[in-house]
Design an enzyme around this catalytic site. Sequence first.
Site, mmCIF file in Angstrom:
data_model
loop_
_atom_site.group_PDB
_atom_site.id
_atom_site.type_symbol
_atom_site.label_atom_id
_atom_site.label_comp_id
_atom_site.label_asym_id
_atom_site.label_seq_id
_atom_site.Cartn_x
_atom_site.Cartn_y
_atom_site.Cartn_z
ATOM 1 N N THR A 1 0.820 -1.213 0.000
ATOM 2 C CA THR A 1 0.000 0.000 0.000
ATOM 3 C C THR A 1 0.860 1.271 0.000
ATOM 4 O O THR A 1 1.867 1.346 0.689
ATOM 5 C CB THR A 1 -0.905 -0.011 1.239
ATOM 6 O OG1 THR A 1 -1.731 -1.164 1.167
ATOM 7 C CG2 THR A 1 -1.772 1.224 1.309
ATOM 8 N N GLY B 1 3.180 -2.845 8.534
ATOM 9 C CA GLY B 1 3.362 -3.106 9.962
ATOM 10 C C GLY B 1 4.816 -3.402 10.282
ATOM 11 O O GLY B 1 5.494 -4.099 9.524
ATOM 12 N N GLU C 1 -6.563 -5.318 3.951
ATOM 13 C CA GLU C 1 -6.645 -6.483 3.054
ATOM 14 C C GLU C 1 -7.951 -6.492 2.266
ATOM 15 O O GLU C 1 -8.544 -7.556 2.042
ATOM 16 C CB GLU C 1 -6.486 -7.782 3.842
ATOM 17 C CG GLU C 1 -5.147 -7.926 4.530
ATOM 18 C CD GLU C 1 -3.981 -7.872 3.570
ATOM 19 O OE1 GLU C 1 -4.102 -8.399 2.455
ATOM 20 O OE2 GLU C 1 -2.951 -7.274 3.931
#
Lengths: 669, 669
Positions: free
Chosen positions: A151, A190, A433
């Site tokens: 992303t 993350g 997701e």
Amino acid sequence: MGKVNEDLVKERAKCTFNVKELTYFLDGGKDKTLERKERERIMLTKREELFGGVPDEYLSHKEKYENSMRKAVILFSLLRKQQEDNNTDLTNYRNLLSGVLGASISQDGSPFGLHYIMFMPVFMSQADEKQQEKWLHRALNCSIIGSYAQTELGHGTFIRGLETTATYDASTQEFVLHSPTLTSYKWWPGGLGNTANYCIVIAQLYSKGECHGIHSFIVQVRDEDTHMPLPGIKVGEIGVKMGLNAVNNGFIGFENVRIPRTNMLMKHAKVLEDGTYVKSKNSKLIYGAMVFVRVVIVFDSVNYLAKAITVGARYSAVRRQSQLKPGEPERQILDYVTQQDKILSAIAACYAMKMNARRLWDTFNIINEQLHQGDMERLGELHALACCLKAISTTDSSMFTALCRLACGGHGYMTSSNLPPTYALTTASCTYEGDNTVLLLQTARFLLKTWRQLIDSAVPLTPTVAYLKTVSAPGYSDKWESSVEGIIRGFQIVAMRKISACVESMTNKIMSGMSQEDAWNTTSIQLVSAAESHSRMIVISTFHEDMSKAMKTMSAPLAAVMTQLIELYAVYWTLERLGDLLQYTSISNADVIHLRSWYEELLRKIRPNTIGLVDAFDIIDELLQSTLGASDGRVYERLMEEALKSPLNAEPVNQSFHKYLKPFMQGKL
Amino acid sequence: MGKVNEDLVKERAKCTFNVKELTYFLDGGKDKTLERKERERIMLTKREELFGGVPDEYLSHKEKYENSMRKAVILFSLLRKQQEDNNTDLTNYRNLLSGVLGASISQDGSPFGLHYIMFMPVFMSQADEKQQEKWLHRALNCSIIGSYAQTELGHGTFIRGLETTATYDASTQEFVLHSPTLTSYKWWPGGLGNTANYCIVIAQLYSKGECHGIHSFIVQVRDEDTHMPLPGIKVGEIGVKMGLNAVNNGFIGFENVRIPRTNMLMKHAKVLEDGTYVKSKNSKLIYGAMVFVRVVIVFDSVNYLAKAITVGARYSAVRRQSQLKPGEPERQILDYVTQQDKILSAIAACYAMKMNARRLWDTFNIINEQLHQGDMERLGELHALACCLKAISTTDSSMFTALCRLACGGHGYMTSSNLPPTYALTTASCTYEGDNTVLLLQTARFLLKTWRQLIDSAVPLTPTVAYLKTVSAPGYSDKWESSVEGIIRGFQIVAMRKISACVESMTNKIMSGMSQEDAWNTTSIQLVSAAESHSRMIVISTFHEDMSKAMKTMSAPLAAVMTQLIELYAVYWTLERLGDLLQYTSISNADVIHLRSWYEELLRKIRPNTIGLVDAFDIIDELLQSTLGASDGRVYERLMEEALKSPLNAEPVNQSFHKYLKPFMQGKL
């Protein structure tokens, strides 16, 4: 543990089934329960280090990160040791993963989460043998910590639009990674903020002046020894979020960063030394990891909801408020039918999702096996199923968690109840997701394709959509029947008629000159609605089928309660979607009145087993981390104990009184 | 301000009406807009002090409090100065309050909020003249800061069950305040943690050995000079919550604390020197302040939703994602109909609630005036109206705020978007000052009482329920009509039939031997549902009536858009409550198909005015505090700018690497 709240003791005495029997079933067998218990026992050897001290909620953002790192290394060292002791190899990744999931002790997530849930699976499915040899062992034993950067600031859903480029330079046999714009900065990965030193980066591959679309590259981000960002790399963390603040989400930008050709993950597509691009034999294989993550999300959602409902149910048994009749003692709030409606529907939803997560996992394994043998036939179905179950399970978990929180009144707003962080977790999964609206539209696309197959040919339909043929067959009786089977058929008819209405509506639009795409867009509210009905039908029928099967080996008292839960779930959603059923099926007003009585009757029947049904999840207090939900029901004592840990309570007068408040009150400001 | 995003510029150029005209209308006239602007101008003279520095979200809980005190005294000093300059007297409390509301610059609330919103209004309505003389001026100029302590650890909803006691001791002419149990500790009062030095305490009044129920007492909590808690008082703050963390909610317990007899608020009930209890002439007068607070909450909800939707709409215009057709540039996400569905329905809801908040305010003033003249007739109606509008406006604001947040995808999860704190605010109001389920049950109680009046006698019904007579009259035609008026009639019929069904159901239960109370409890899901339909009808019809009236003096282009908003709102809720309408009215499937097309048509028509409709709220960037919603649309730049303020980005390597991560990666742990 102090004295257990009397109301909880009474509730437990009332339970009509063996709670342990249900726990074993939920874990997948007694041996699995014992395994889990053993993992918990090992974790609790570090109880003080992991759960002691000032609660995270009082810390600053930076302190929270540092504390989460402190705890993560304790926890993952235990995990690594277990893994070595058990000689876990890679075929056993599933067990390792369930260890990781069990090990996410904080509702705020973990900076190591993505290493296990994205970096490793993607690497394993896309790296070639040489690459695996070079990196996999190091990743598995955490010598390196990876993240997964897909992303960007400007692109989430539409991955074809990603802007980061990887341009091959044959003269040095390197790829040049570059972020041409601000919006091309990776954003969200993350662990990437301050933790990971490696990263899989998704970028548009250019070679010989041609773009070959997005591909994956493994990139070292920080020096292994000093942890300094490598030259040309701008990396940092993205700031505070609604929740998951221990995940250490990061951003990264590349300024013409060079990496060796062999850092492109080349199991499928390749770039040869001279820059020749070799296409993947099957571009769909790449979906495997994406589907896998969605399967994991469905499992996670169930677990979060189980926490929320454990808190909601226990608090509802302990809390007494108002009299039903004058002069009586105050009642447990669980005795109010509006409260039962909230708590028991959430419990039923949790059990329904649990069975669906299992089925999805099994389907995934079967189809994944077929994939590895080159059989792609059911990939579309798996993709559609994972899409819709991810959407439904996260939406429902989030909705029911919010309901449980609100059902706990003001105290449910306390962070110490753990309900706000659990909501923040579940609602996040509605977006990551794959945004749920987008996923339902993808499901709708699959349904419309299926519908055309059904009309156009005699191609046999895959299992999850086979019903479309049955219920649309001429002469199919749509007589309403108020039973679980009847409700499932009702939802099948609703889904089928909605799909059919969408097709008709789109066809009319196209016939009157609208483009295919505009017809799709202007029909999209109804397409989402059709996909939702289809998904709802799947969830109800899977719950019904698989639980009914499982009940055959259960004791009679437990099976009786499971039957009630199936019924409650089915009737709840019938009443929730009454508009659909009234519009598309032959259900009558009299049927509706009957269903309402049935629903109220089921609440009454299940009420005595409320606590048993959540005790069966067997979530230990250390993991539940809730003042309102602890197994001893010492709700008020715990609320006060937690409040007294606030640093603002450590001194009788805060310094701001002298600095600001007093001069203000004296009119000196 | 940097360059404005091009898409926003284009959207503004497309707007078909005069945005200023709408702003003036929303503010209640041009003069009100100018007043507001002047307040904002004054506030912005302290821009750097109020809005500069490290964002609050990065601070620890304690630092957040200290920072909120620093800012609060700046802000409230400005407010106090304005108040003195304008010579605000007490009759002008409404203006002062709107100043306070405008002055809550932080989405996390203010430690002074309760002083203005509860302490002062309750004191003004319950203190006798002598008490007002002694304290009111000091409270008004903030020489003392008050809180309001009603809720206890063990009791929220059921105030009759409060446990704190105030026992009169005639020998010393004092009340002895005492907290007999842990659950009797006051819990939640805003500002009480570390800020307030006075507090109104609600306690069970005992005199001459007899309990006279709950009454209000003014209690000094902390020394005015040292701020130390007074002897016998245990006061502290309750810890971190989901939101509103600058409110400094506190707990307080009393260990036989003595206060003078004259600290009981004696405007209504009294205790004489010898301990004789003198009842209030009208015990209902005490409800005034409670209703007032609910009126304020309805106003607040609208304002919060206006913020959320400003963010949601602007981001949807700036964000581009995916192509509708291959080869086209990526589209603004606002062009996707599923996105329009979310954003425009939320905008319509905000306008609908705005008109309802106004009507409620006017009704409150009229009935309050009547009350002061001893006319109690419409008190029940006001109470029921405030109950149901509080429930509906907070539920809807919270739901639509969540929808806006989800509609902003991952970036909506960033705290810097301000959507998470706005959600935390709106969802809190679903619980405080009356849990929404309980409030709807109170509304249902009023509706059932009305229903019996309607059947039993010729008593004229109060305005908000007069429809029940009309639509239940014999011969009333329930022919469905697809217009706003038709939809309102539809909801009236639904509400009436649901009430009637509840009455029938309860009667049957009672006839078959069930107690009144059990019949009520077992019917309560349907009672809530009936109250919801009634409330929804009120909101739609008030929006329709009052906006239609206002439109008469609006320019034609603006009136046209307002008509579309009314229609969109009515049709949206018809489709949302289709089950009700299909069950209880004569709406047909063909009507439903027509309504869906109408809805999609309205989205298409309103789409070009989306940005104009939120620009008209005229929320300045400093108060919106959103990276995604700023008026210049520099979404990505602001996201990055905010992230770079994170203390975790101030150094390239966090200390935890050396302390924890490196030893872990090297296998030394």
